[in-house]
Design a protein around this motif. Structure first.
Motif, PDB file in Angstrom:
ATOM      1  N   ASP A  96       0.854  -1.191   0.000  1.00 29.35           N
ATOM      2  CA  ASP A  96       0.000   0.000   0.000  1.00 29.35           C
ATOM      3  C   ASP A  96       0.892   1.243   0.000  1.00 29.35           C
ATOM      4  O   ASP A  96       1.497   1.593   1.000  1.00 29.35           O
ATOM      5  CB  ASP A  96      -0.890  -0.001   1.233  1.00 29.35           C
ATOM      6  N   GLN A 106      -0.317   4.322  -1.350  1.00 28.86           N
ATOM      7  CA  GLN A 106      -1.201   5.413  -1.736  1.00 28.86           C
ATOM      8  C   GLN A 106      -0.755   6.736  -1.115  1.00 28.86           C
ATOM      9  O   GLN A 106      -0.259   6.776   0.018  1.00 28.86           O
ATOM     10  CB  GLN A 106      -2.630   5.120  -1.299  1.00 28.86           C
ATOM     11  N   MET A 129       0.048   3.395  -5.179  1.00 28.16           N
ATOM     12  CA  MET A 129      -0.737   2.237  -5.600  1.00 28.16           C
ATOM     13  C   MET A 129      -1.538   1.697  -4.423  1.00 28.16           C
ATOM     14  O   MET A 129      -1.083   1.743  -3.281  1.00 28.16           O
ATOM     15  CB  MET A 129       0.183   1.125  -6.143  1.00 28.16           C
ATOM     16  N   LEU A 174      -2.235  -4.852  -2.847  1.00 29.85           N
ATOM     17  CA  LEU A 174      -2.656  -6.012  -3.625  1.00 29.85           C
ATOM     18  C   LEU A 174      -4.017  -6.498  -3.133  1.00 29.85           C
ATOM     19  O   LEU A 174      -4.233  -6.672  -1.930  1.00 29.85           O
ATOM     20  CB  LEU A 174      -1.635  -7.139  -3.510  1.00 29.85           C
ATOM     21  N   THR A 175      -4.918  -6.716  -4.066  1.00 29.05           N
ATOM     22  CA  THR A 175      -6.250  -7.205  -3.739  1.00 29.05           C
ATOM     23  C   THR A 175      -6.357  -8.686  -4.082  1.00 29.05           C
ATOM     24  O   THR A 175      -5.473  -9.259  -4.721  1.00 29.05           O
ATOM     25  CB  THR A 175      -7.306  -6.430  -4.533  1.00 29.05           C
ATOM     26  N   GLU A 234      -6.344  -9.069  -7.821  1.00 26.42           N
ATOM     27  CA  GLU A 234      -5.027  -8.881  -8.418  1.00 26.42           C
ATOM     28  C   GLU A 234      -4.138 -10.095  -8.160  1.00 26.42           C
ATOM     29  O   GLU A 234      -3.380 -10.524  -9.036  1.00 26.42           O
ATOM     30  CB  GLU A 234      -4.388  -7.617  -7.857  1.00 26.42           C
ATOM     31  N   SER A 250      -0.745  -5.023 -13.874  1.00 18.75           N
ATOM     32  CA  SER A 250      -1.114  -5.026 -12.472  1.00 18.75           C
ATOM     33  C   SER A 250      -0.727  -3.703 -11.812  1.00 18.75           C
ATOM     34  O   SER A 250      -1.516  -3.102 -11.068  1.00 18.75           O
ATOM     35  CB  SER A 250      -0.436  -6.190 -11.752  1.00 18.75           C
ATOM     36  N   THR A 251       0.483  -3.242 -12.095  1.00 21.21           N
ATOM     37  CA  THR A 251       0.938  -1.964 -11.549  1.00 21.21           C
ATOM     38  C   THR A 251       0.091  -0.813 -12.064  1.00 21.21           C
ATOM     39  O   THR A 251      -0.283   0.100 -11.318  1.00 21.21           O
ATOM     40  CB  THR A 251       2.414  -1.742 -11.919  1.00 21.21           C
ATOM     41  N   ARG A 262      -3.056  -0.875 -13.100  1.00 18.16           N
ATOM     42  CA  ARG A 262      -4.392  -0.896 -12.501  1.00 18.16           C
ATOM     43  C   ARG A 262      -4.364  -0.361 -11.074  1.00 18.16           C
ATOM     44  O   ARG A 262      -5.209   0.452 -10.685  1.00 18.16           O
ATOM     45  CB  ARG A 262      -4.948  -2.330 -12.506  1.00 18.16           C
ATOM     46  N   ARG A 263      -3.415  -0.809 -10.294  1.00 19.95           N
ATOM     47  CA  ARG A 263      -3.354  -0.381  -8.898  1.00 19.95           C
ATOM     48  C   ARG A 263      -3.060   1.119  -8.787  1.00 19.95           C
ATOM     49  O   ARG A 263      -3.597   1.799  -7.915  1.00 19.95           O
ATOM     50  CB  ARG A 263      -2.308  -1.196  -8.153  1.00 19.95           C
ATOM     51  N   GLN A 301      -6.291   2.947  -9.828  1.00 23.69           N
ATOM     52  CA  GLN A 301      -7.298   2.876  -8.770  1.00 23.69           C
ATOM     53  C   GLN A 301      -6.948   3.807  -7.608  1.00 23.69           C
ATOM     54  O   GLN A 301      -7.838   4.409  -6.997  1.00 23.69           O
ATOM     55  CB  GLN A 301      -7.427   1.428  -8.276  1.00 23.69           C
TER      56      GLN A 301
END
Length: 431
Positions: A356, A358, A375, A378-379, A382, A404-405, A407-408, A411
């Protein structure tokens, strides 16, 4: 079905790559799943193979609870969330199938319903830890239908509330500790379930209908709607609080609570700040446990993750695509989905803090966006995509990691702007 995931022997290597410290710290190993090109072997596993279905469910339950607890903040709430999930069916040969109300169909449709218990750890993650299919009474009493659909000879009819008691009893037997049990109106209306929880001194926050009757001080009987109209007319009796952090920011509502004639029972009311729509929760907090409004609000807000669990289970692991008809086979399919979901949920929880990145959320409506939004962690979705990339080799790992990177990061940026938009709306309402 589980075959959609097409697992291969690299499964253990994948999980160790995503959560490199998990096996070393917790000392667990993962069975190597082997996929099949044809459904025959999977059908045999679900229908005819000899294995302890409920024993496997117990292992998954203890695994998920222990690992989520190991990564959680000390003192964070633990919630047992009850809800049912439907699966549409076209024919009439499946155990439990009939025309009934199904949330996935948006009304009455032909299908089956299964009651689930999810373990939710605040700020950490959530996973399914118990399931039982609801079977109509007419199918149990019909010997021909019971034999064709493989119903156990000792199976008796149980309401959804009674099935919830079975799931909670199994969880308690496995040593699962819950701060609260939460559920919607189906479970709030079940007197047997409420009595069971109170007999075990288990706190609960259960949704009830507006017509639910309360006994207030002095022996007054009022419905939830009448209690609000009589005792909560003044705005100062409502408090604005968050029900939890959603994907677009804090989910804030107006909240209030009303004491009853019983010192351990309360009515918690949630009001939508825009529409004024009311939702009622009947609460029980045994003596010796903290009974505060913020704690009840937090418990009520932690019911929604089971909906997210259903979404992941259906979209990623085929929870509603069993393709089997026998009672035991449906339950076994659910157990396999629970196992896959638990592994990904534990992996996401373990990697949450170190993935995380963000940017800090906005603090005022005019704040400029950060140059680097960071970012989101990880979900489960993902992790499942990365899992597929490792075991199928359909795309290069570099390609998968790049998207993946992306998208995160996207988001995280969208989440920042959603939160700022909410601040803008709140500022406009104040002025």
């Amino acid at each position: 079905m589980f075959a959609r995931i097409e697992p291969r022997r690299q499964a253990a290597k994948y999980v160790r790559a995503v959560t490199s410290d998990l096996p070393k710290r917790n000392g667990w190993t993962i069975a190597e799943w082997v996929g099949d090109l044809r459904p025959d072997a999977t059908q045999r596993l679900l229908n005819r193979a000899r294995w302890d279905t409920l024993g496997a469910m117990s292992i998954i339950r203890r695994f998920a609870v222990d690992r989520l607890d190991a990564t959680a903040r000390p003192g964070s709430l633990t919630i047992g969330a009850l809800d049912e999930s439907g699966q549409e069916k076209k024919g009439k040969a499946t155990a439990g199938v009939k025309r009934q109300h199904m949330g996935c169909a948006g009304g009455i449709d032909n299908g089956i319903n299964t009651v689930h218990l999810a373990y939710v750890r605040a700020g950490t993650g959530h996973a399914l830890i118990g399931s039982r299919q609801w079977i109509p009474a007419e199918q149990i009493s019909d010997p021909v239908t019971a034999i064709i659909t493989g119903l156990p000879f000792d199976l008796t009819f149980a309401t959804k509330g009674e099935l919830a008691i079975t799931l909670l009893s199994e969880a308690f037997a496995d040593g699962v500790h819950l701060d609260f049990v939460a559920g919607d109106e189906v479970y709030g209306a079940c007197t047997t379930l409420r009595r069971f929880l109170e007999a075990h001194r288990q706190a609960y926050v259960l949704r009830v209908r507006a017509t639910f009757t309360l006994t207030l001080g002095g022996g007054t009987f009022l419905t939830g709607t009448e209690a609000v109209a009589k005792h909560l007319k003044q705005k100062r009796k409502w408090t604005i609080r968050s029900a939890g952090d959603g994907s677009k920011g804090e989910r804030t509502y107006a909240w209030a609570w009303i004491a009853t004639a019983s010192p351990v029972h309360f009515l918690l009311i949630r009001k939508h700040r825009t529409t004024g729509e009311l939702a009622f929760h009947y609460c029980y907090v045994p003596d010796g446990q903290p009974a505060t409004l913020p704690r009840l609000i937090a418990a009520a807000g932690l019911r929604w993750p089971i909906e997210e669990t259903f979404e992941f289970g259906k979209d990623l692991f085929g929870l509603d695509q069993s393709q089997v008809r026998l009672y035991e086979a449906v339950l076994r399919h659910t157990v396999l989905v629970m196992a896959a979901l638990a592994i990904c949920a534990v992996s996401a929880a373990t990697a949450r803090h170190r993935t995380d990145t963000q940017a800090p959320p906005p603090t005022h409506a005019e704040q400029r966006p950060p140059e680097d939004p960071g970012m989101i962690p990880l979900t489960i979705a993902e992790i499942k995509r990365l899992f597929n990339a490792v075991i199928t080799r359909t795309l290069s790992l570099e390609h998968t990691a790049h998207w993946s990177t992306w998208r995160r990061r996207h988001q995280a940026r969208a989440r920042w702007f959603h939160r700022r938009a909410r601040l803008t709306t709140a500022y406009a309402q104040l002025n």
